[in-house]
Design a protein around this motif. Structure first.
Motif, PDB file in Angstrom:
ATOM      1  N   SER A  32      -5.406  39.957  -2.288  1.00 58.28           N
ATOM      2  CA  SER A  32      -4.430  40.044  -3.378  1.00 58.28           C
ATOM      3  C   SER A  32      -3.455  41.197  -3.170  1.00 58.28           C
ATOM      4  O   SER A  32      -2.247  41.043  -3.349  1.00 58.28           O
ATOM      5  N   LEU A  57      -7.126  29.417  -0.711  1.00 56.45           N
ATOM      6  CA  LEU A  57      -6.099  28.809  -1.557  1.00 56.45           C
ATOM      7  C   LEU A  57      -6.244  29.304  -2.990  1.00 56.45           C
ATOM      8  O   LEU A  57      -5.261  29.693  -3.621  1.00 56.45           O
ATOM      9  N   ARG A  58      -7.473  29.326  -3.492  1.00 59.94           N
ATOM     10  CA  ARG A  58      -7.706  29.824  -4.860  1.00 59.94           C
ATOM     11  C   ARG A  58      -7.281  31.291  -4.985  1.00 59.94           C
ATOM     12  O   ARG A  58      -6.654  31.689  -5.975  1.00 59.94           O
ATOM     13  N   GLN A  59      -7.621  32.109  -3.986  1.00 58.31           N
ATOM     14  CA  GLN A  59      -7.229  33.523  -4.016  1.00 58.31           C
ATOM     15  C   GLN A  59      -5.711  33.667  -4.023  1.00 58.31           C
ATOM     16  O   GLN A  59      -5.162  34.489  -4.763  1.00 58.31           O
ATOM     17  N   GLY A  60      -5.039  32.905  -3.187  1.00 60.85           N
ATOM     18  CA  GLY A  60      -3.578  32.982  -3.116  1.00 60.85           C
ATOM     19  C   GLY A  60      -2.921  32.555  -4.416  1.00 60.85           C
ATOM     20  O   GLY A  60      -1.981  33.191  -4.889  1.00 60.85           O
ATOM     21  N   LEU A  61      -3.412  31.472  -5.002  1.00 63.99           N
ATOM     22  CA  LEU A  61      -2.857  31.000  -6.273  1.00 63.99           C
ATOM     23  C   LEU A  61      -3.108  32.005  -7.392  1.00 63.99           C
ATOM     24  O   LEU A  61      -2.230  32.247  -8.228  1.00 63.99           O
ATOM     25  N   ALA A  62      -4.294  32.612  -7.394  1.00 64.07           N
ATOM     26  CA  ALA A  62      -4.600  33.632  -8.408  1.00 64.07           C
ATOM     27  C   ALA A  62      -3.680  34.832  -8.242  1.00 64.07           C
ATOM     28  O   ALA A  62      -3.170  35.377  -9.232  1.00 64.07           O
ATOM     29  N   ALA A  64      -0.676  34.856  -6.940  1.00 65.60           N
ATOM     30  CA  ALA A  64       0.684  34.459  -7.339  1.00 65.60           C
ATOM     31  C   ALA A  64       0.826  34.373  -8.852  1.00 65.60           C
ATOM     32  O   ALA A  64       1.821  34.842  -9.416  1.00 65.60           O
ATOM     33  N   SER A  65      -0.182  33.818  -9.509  1.00 63.04           N
ATOM     34  CA  SER A  65      -0.067  33.649 -10.966  1.00 63.04           C
ATOM     35  C   SER A  65      -0.178  34.967 -11.717  1.00 63.04           C
ATOM     36  O   SER A  65       0.319  35.092 -12.833  1.00 63.04           O
ATOM     37  N   TYR A  67       0.913  37.904 -10.358  1.00 62.10           N
ATOM     38  CA  TYR A  67       1.761  38.853  -9.623  1.00 62.10           C
ATOM     39  C   TYR A  67       2.518  39.802 -10.548  1.00 62.10           C
ATOM     40  O   TYR A  67       3.065  39.402 -11.572  1.00 62.10           O
TER      41      TYR A  67
END
Length: 97
Positions: A32, A57-62, A64-65, A67
């Motif tokens: 993150s 993918l879950r880590q990246g989306l978390a 981004a959301s 940020y």
């Protein structure tokens, strides 16, 4: 690039391929923080992140959301940590600035 108003594409922000020992950031907090760092750099238009697993993918989306730009203190700390990683990983990814 900044002087000419050319966007920059960030690559290998997570450290690059897994194949090299210790070459990829695997802790969720590092994942993150690394994305936040790339997204907080002036002039970086996009960060290319290789997603290898559903968990990444879950880590990246978390990331981004949730940020928010890094504070100056956070930016300085991550820059220092990045230089330490770069020195450990060696010249494969270029010189340590």
């Amino acid at each position: 690039a900044r002087r000419r108003n050319i966007a920059v594409v960030g690559m290998k922000g997570l450290g690059g391929p897994v194949g090299r020992a210790g070459a990829r950031l695997m802790k969720p907090e590092d994942y993150s923080a690394t994305l936040r760092y790339a997204w907080s750099l002036a002039g970086v238009a996009v960060a290319i992140v290789g997603i290898r697993t559903p968990e990444e993918l879950r880590q990246g989306l978390a990331a981004a959301s949730s940020y928010r730009p890094l504070s100056q203190e956070e930016m300085s700390e991550l820059t220092s940590r990045g230089k330490t990683f770069a020195a450990q990983w060696g010249p494969l990814r270029g010189p340590v600035a």
